[in-house]
Design a protein around this motif. Sequence first.
Motif, PDB file in Angstrom:
ATOM      1  N   SER A  65       4.193   4.011   3.256  1.00  0.00           N
ATOM      2  CA  SER A  65       3.492   2.725   3.210  1.00  0.00           C
ATOM      3  C   SER A  65       3.164   2.318   4.634  1.00  0.00           C
ATOM      4  CB  SER A  65       4.354   1.662   2.517  1.00  0.00           C
ATOM      5  OG  SER A  65       5.410   1.262   3.370  1.00  0.00           O
ATOM      6  N   GLU A  66       2.634   1.124   4.786  1.00  0.00           N
ATOM      7  CA  GLU A  66       2.300   0.642   6.122  1.00  0.00           C
ATOM      8  C   GLU A  66       3.553   0.364   6.950  1.00  0.00           C
ATOM      9  OE1 GLU A  66      -0.094  -2.779   5.502  1.00  0.00           O
ATOM     10  OE2 GLU A  66      -1.702  -1.696   4.474  1.00  0.00           O
TER      11      GLU A  66
ATOM     12  N   ASN B  81       0.822  -1.214   0.000  1.00  0.00           N
ATOM     13  CA  ASN B  81       0.000   0.000   0.000  1.00  0.00           C
ATOM     14  C   ASN B  81       0.862   1.273   0.000  1.00  0.00           C
ATOM     15  OD1 ASN B  81      -2.366   1.459  -0.027  1.00  0.00           O
ATOM     16  ND2 ASN B  81      -2.592   1.447   2.212  1.00  0.00           N
TER      17      ASN B  81
END
Length: 326
Positions: free
Chosen positions: A269-270, A215
């Motif tokens: 991102s995560e 993600n």
Amino acid sequence: MELLKIICILLILVSLGQAEDIIFFADDHYKSLSDILLNASATNPALSPGDNVLRISIANQGRIEELIPISSSDSPDDILQEQREEMKSSVAMEIRAALQSTGPIQVTSDPQHIALLPAGESGELEFNISIDRRANGWYDLPLRVDYVRQVDVSVSDGEAFPLHQPSNQSLNLRIYSFGDKDDLRIAGVRSHLYPGGEESLIIAVENIGEDIVPNCSASLMAASPFQVKSADHPIGDLSPGEMATASFLVGVDGDAAQEEYQLGLSLRSEKMDLVIPFELRLKGSGRLLSHGAILFIALLALLALLTIILRRQNILYGRKRRIKRL
């Protein structure tokens, strides 16, 4: 009557919160209501570990709020000159800017100086800094700015007598440093940006790590003369060895110099939040052809001309042969 006028002016100044600046000469003709507001920002906020040059833009956002007449009982020339001299009250003079070290960032330059910085104008500062290789993320660098301002001025027989007062401001700079073990890198940059233009800037991002980056999204970090006109670009999941592109609509000031600028690509991102710096050189005007293009067109035109000449010669030669046969 003059005393009543001065009292009213004092009340106005106090109500505006400028009581600390109330200084009068005995023979004042004007009193200016002004302030000096300095602001600073890093023009290359994303830096790699090691030795770097941090470039800072410092601007005077102060202004003259009002110019209040006090007395008109003097030489008209002196009164007019004092009116002009009072306009200098928003000018920051003898600026001394000192950048302070913090955490893994060490400042190795002495304080920088700027002689004059009028309201509405900006100046440039450069500091040598050293960033520890383990530094990763955002850091705040305090910037102490000392300067002198004119708080009042008196004019007598054509000669100005300014009253100066020292002042200072504490500013804060935010810069980003990234470590040496990032999983993402910039694989390439495609740009046709030029002064006064607005084009898409395309950046290729590659996952050089051993794990998937889930993600992921990208945003462009840029300062003047660039204006980023598009929002974050979603990239999605990036597997090891996979590459993706992010596109941003960017405008460029018309007076921008054709030189190299440093920008930053922010990737989130995560599992990570990092900024990768990269350099970008502006091209010539998009409305003009480059020297290479002009040379290429000229060669094509020359080849076309030679082809036409050869064809005409062949036609004439063929005609002559037919005439001889007849």
